[in-house]
Design an enzyme around this catalytic site. Sequence first.
Site, PDB file in Angstrom:
ATOM      1  N   SER A 112       0.838  -1.073   0.030  1.00 54.49           N
ATOM      2  CA  SER A 112      -0.033  -0.034   0.076  1.00 54.49           C
ATOM      3  C   SER A 112       0.821   1.277  -0.191  1.00 54.49           C
ATOM      4  O   SER A 112       1.504   1.474  -0.931  1.00 54.49           O
ATOM      5  CB  SER A 112      -0.996  -0.016   1.298  1.00 54.49           C
ATOM      6  OG  SER A 112      -1.799   1.094   0.994  1.00 54.49           O
ATOM      7  N   HIS A 113       0.716   1.962   1.129  1.00 54.73           N
ATOM      8  CA  HIS A 113       1.363   3.458   0.968  1.00 54.73           C
ATOM      9  C   HIS A 113       2.616   3.335   1.856  1.00 54.73           C
ATOM     10  O   HIS A 113       3.285   4.220   1.965  1.00 54.73           O
ATOM     11  CB  HIS A 113       0.625   4.448   1.954  1.00 54.73           C
ATOM     12  CG  HIS A 113       0.291   3.490   3.571  1.00 54.73           C
ATOM     13  ND1 HIS A 113      -0.738   2.804   3.433  1.00 54.73           N
ATOM     14  CD2 HIS A 113       0.661   3.830   4.426  1.00 54.73           C
ATOM     15  CE1 HIS A 113      -0.812   2.407   4.690  1.00 54.73           C
ATOM     16  NE2 HIS A 113      -0.076   3.209   5.411  1.00 54.73           N
ATOM     17  N   ASP A 276      -2.289   6.600  -3.311  1.00 56.77           N
ATOM     18  CA  ASP A 276      -1.271   5.909  -2.577  1.00 56.77           C
ATOM     19  C   ASP A 276      -0.471   4.787  -3.432  1.00 56.77           C
ATOM     20  O   ASP A 276      -0.718   4.870  -4.806  1.00 56.77           O
ATOM     21  CB  ASP A 276      -1.437   5.283  -1.636  1.00 56.77           C
ATOM     22  CG  ASP A 276      -2.470   4.101  -1.555  1.00 56.77           C
ATOM     23  OD1 ASP A 276      -3.221   3.929  -2.356  1.00 56.77           O
ATOM     24  OD2 ASP A 276      -2.453   3.041  -0.657  1.00 56.77           O
ATOM     25  N   ASP A 278      -0.836   1.433  -4.076  1.00 55.36           N
ATOM     26  CA  ASP A 278      -1.389   0.676  -4.750  1.00 55.36           C
ATOM     27  C   ASP A 278      -2.938   1.200  -5.261  1.00 55.36           C
ATOM     28  O   ASP A 278      -3.979   0.508  -5.772  1.00 55.36           O
ATOM     29  CB  ASP A 278      -1.909  -0.504  -3.859  1.00 55.36           C
ATOM     30  CG  ASP A 278      -2.555  -0.341  -2.750  1.00 55.36           C
ATOM     31  OD1 ASP A 278      -2.659   0.508  -2.162  1.00 55.36           O
ATOM     32  OD2 ASP A 278      -3.327  -1.322  -2.164  1.00 55.36           O
ATOM     33  N   ASP A 280      -5.579   2.659  -3.693  1.00 56.70           N
ATOM     34  CA  ASP A 280      -6.637   2.733  -2.917  1.00 56.70           C
ATOM     35  C   ASP A 280      -7.096   3.660  -2.119  1.00 56.70           C
ATOM     36  O   ASP A 280      -8.233   3.931  -1.710  1.00 56.70           O
ATOM     37  CB  ASP A 280      -7.020   1.598  -2.160  1.00 56.70           C
ATOM     38  CG  ASP A 280      -5.768   1.122  -1.137  1.00 56.70           C
ATOM     39  OD1 ASP A 280      -4.992   2.060  -1.084  1.00 56.70           O
ATOM     40  OD2 ASP A 280      -5.932  -0.040  -0.472  1.00 56.70           O
ATOM     41  N   ARG A 281      -5.886   4.471  -1.908  1.00 60.47           N
ATOM     42  CA  ARG A 281      -6.472   6.007  -0.842  1.00 60.47           C
ATOM     43  C   ARG A 281      -6.517   7.255  -1.762  1.00 60.47           C
ATOM     44  O   ARG A 281      -6.128   7.066  -2.863  1.00 60.47           O
ATOM     45  CB  ARG A 281      -4.904   6.222  -0.057  1.00 60.47           C
ATOM     46  CG  ARG A 281      -4.967   5.039   1.040  1.00 60.47           C
ATOM     47  CD  ARG A 281      -3.955   5.454   1.901  1.00 60.47           C
ATOM     48  NE  ARG A 281      -3.918   4.154   3.093  1.00 60.47           N
ATOM     49  CZ  ARG A 281      -3.401   4.462   4.280  1.00 60.47           C
ATOM     50  NH1 ARG A 281      -2.808   5.659   4.550  1.00 60.47           N
ATOM     51  NH2 ARG A 281      -3.573   3.404   4.976  1.00 60.47           N
ATOM     52  N   LYS A 375     -11.473   0.079  -1.151  1.00 64.67           N
ATOM     53  CA  LYS A 375     -11.409   1.105  -1.437  1.00 64.67           C
ATOM     54  C   LYS A 375     -10.779   1.822  -2.671  1.00 64.67           C
ATOM     55  O   LYS A 375     -10.013   1.152  -3.114  1.00 64.67           O
ATOM     56  CB  LYS A 375     -10.796   2.176  -0.064  1.00 64.67           C
ATOM     57  CG  LYS A 375      -9.313   1.612   0.169  1.00 64.67           C
ATOM     58  CD  LYS A 375      -8.950   2.230   1.443  1.00 64.67           C
ATOM     59  CE  LYS A 375      -7.481   2.234   1.917  1.00 64.67           C
ATOM     60  NZ  LYS A 375      -7.335   1.086   2.857  1.00 64.67           N
TER      61      LYS A 375
HETATM   62  C1  G1P Z   1      -4.120   1.451   8.163  1.00 67.03           C
HETATM   63  C2  G1P Z   1      -5.387   2.410   8.206  1.00 67.03           C
HETATM   64  C3  G1P Z   1      -6.645   1.596   7.914  1.00 67.03           C
HETATM   65  C4  G1P Z   1      -6.407   1.019   6.570  1.00 67.03           C
HETATM   66  C5  G1P Z   1      -5.281   0.097   6.313  1.00 67.03           C
HETATM   67  C6  G1P Z   1      -4.990  -0.244   5.082  1.00 67.03           C
HETATM   68  O1  G1P Z   1      -4.160   0.524   8.948  1.00 67.03           O
HETATM   69  O2  G1P Z   1      -5.443   2.980   9.552  1.00 67.03           O
HETATM   70  O3  G1P Z   1      -7.676   2.542   8.116  1.00 67.03           O
HETATM   71  O4  G1P Z   1      -7.588   0.224   6.337  1.00 67.03           O
HETATM   72  O5  G1P Z   1      -4.029   0.957   6.839  1.00 67.03           O
HETATM   73  O6  G1P Z   1      -4.901   0.676   4.111  1.00 67.03           O
HETATM   74  P1  G1P Z   1      -3.335   0.422  10.419  1.00 67.03           P
HETATM   75  O7  G1P Z   1      -2.018   0.620  10.250  1.00 67.03           O
HETATM   76  O8  G1P Z   1      -4.035   1.646  11.051  1.00 67.03           O
HETATM   77  O9  G1P Z   1      -3.691  -0.957  11.075  1.00 67.03           O
HETATM   78 ZN    ZN Z   2      -3.224   1.288  -0.296  1.00 66.07          ZN
END
Ligand code: G1P
Ligand code: ZN
Length: 542
Positions: A112-113, A276, A278, A280-281, A375
């Site tokens: 992801s990010h 981000d 991948d 989704d954000r 998302k």
């Molecule tokens: C974090 C975000 C959460 C999101 C997840 C995946 O998870 O807080 O809302 O769904 O990334 O993108 P966390 O690191 O808080 O468990």
């Molecule tokens: Zn992501």
Amino acid sequence: MLKTVATKPFSDQKPGTSGLRKKVPVFQQPNYAENFIQSVFDSLEGFAGKALVIGGDGRFYNREVIQTAIRMAAANGFGRAIVGQGGILSTPAASHVIRKFKAFGGLILSASHNPGGPHEDFGIKYNIGNGGPAPEKVTEAVFARSKVIDRYLTLDTPDVALDIIGTQTVGGMTVEVIDPVSDYAALMESLFDFPAIRAMFKDGFRMVFDAMHAVTGPYAKEILENRLGAPAGTARNATPLPDFGGHHPDPNLVHAKELYDLMMSADAPDFGAASDGDGDRNLIIGKGIFVTPSDSLALLAANAHLAPGYKAGLKGIARSMPTSAAADRVAEKLGVGMYETPTGWKFFGNLLDAGMATICGEESAGTGSDHVREKDGLWAVLLWLNVLAARRQPVKDIVVAHWREFGRNYYTRHDYEEVESEAANGLMADLRGKLGVLPGLKFAGLVVETADDFAYHDPVDGSVSRNQGIRVLFQGGSRVVFRLSGTGTSGATLRVYIERYEPDAAQHGIETQEAVADLIRAADEIAGIAQRTGRDRPSVIT
Ligand code: G1P
Ligand code: ZN
């Protein structure tokens, strides 16, 4: 040639909030990725001859694991693999492809990010046939399997030509390499009023989309520039790089600071957005105003009917518990259900499948709808564009008018990253221990009304998820939530979510950190953050 390879379990393959995430060198250990993928397959039933979608965000190590996954899928008896060209599929595009081709499920390779590169993060996530992240009963089975696994199945075959669109075979399995963008772009075109958005760009509307050198670059170029006629260069940093150019591909005010500064400058375009690693954000910034993800969810829910795909109205709204209650007021006005789930997109799947919710969101820059089961960053950007094209007002005016109608939920999240796990766990354990005595006590002038550890009772399948975050609610409706991140790869990350509701429009112009200053002090007094973590300020404020 089918190969059965003997292996030994790793003890650390527990999927977190969103799949298994580790540093690249951890994933590069012999058999590490193979063990996890085999544990996934061993936890599933009935996939023989069926299709598996495979794609990732293009980060370092993506192509290698894609090849491994293809061989293992063939060896385990899948009939067909649908793979994004170059090994690329954004998370929402993968979700759509799973649904469109009625695949059994999908493997999404992404962290992801989180940053990418030889010493940064990698991840693998399994999504089920509805296109959404595997529910907890599946991830728990995968973890259980990973602890006892003693063999995996693969083939002795050459690499698949990932860059050539078309059909190949691996063992008895067909591999279809598809264009990662076109199916997704067509879905977006079916939901939004492209002619109206195109007309707005033609009239001189200016926007900047920062793809952060991550997966949405090609998607944004095709949709914003080719299909919607935005000028070339509207999508910036649009070439996906294995290390995201050395940055964190996290669209927040820290990592997308350049975009933020541009949007606050005198010469700002009308609209700024980012996504981000991948895809989704989303980050949404109007000229001179950052829209918090919680507010964005509420605003999109209130205006969704302006887009063709949502003109029939919403069935309901869902948000994660730490997300602000701004959307709750919209649900109330629309007369539709409002659902509060634990953090993580996997909890929305049942509500969407059951037709109980249409739009979902999280404070962590995640918004989406029932068009997929993830998302979706570009979807949020396009819905915003559709709303702007229909209303032809600046973002700022729309946001301020929304606050005037519904009140403003001042909101901020303070993250303390890479805290020692022991200190973080101790802090949470102590909080849990004193939940019973908090009500009635006063911190920084605020009186605690209730305090609990959030547990979710899924209204669709009856499952219960406990320990999902400590909530401290104060008299007057303000609150502080404490939880530990489930996506980090080193140490622990403490997240403190802070929210204050302000109905009075005359009080809507305060700077956020100032507006919640007493809550920040109360959070520290309640949990002893500074003292336990040794930090006098958060690492990231969003
Ligand atoms: C974090 C975000 C959460 C999101 C997840 C995946 O998870 O807080 O809302 O769904 O990334 O993108 P966390 O690191 O808080 O468990
Ligand atoms: Zn992501």
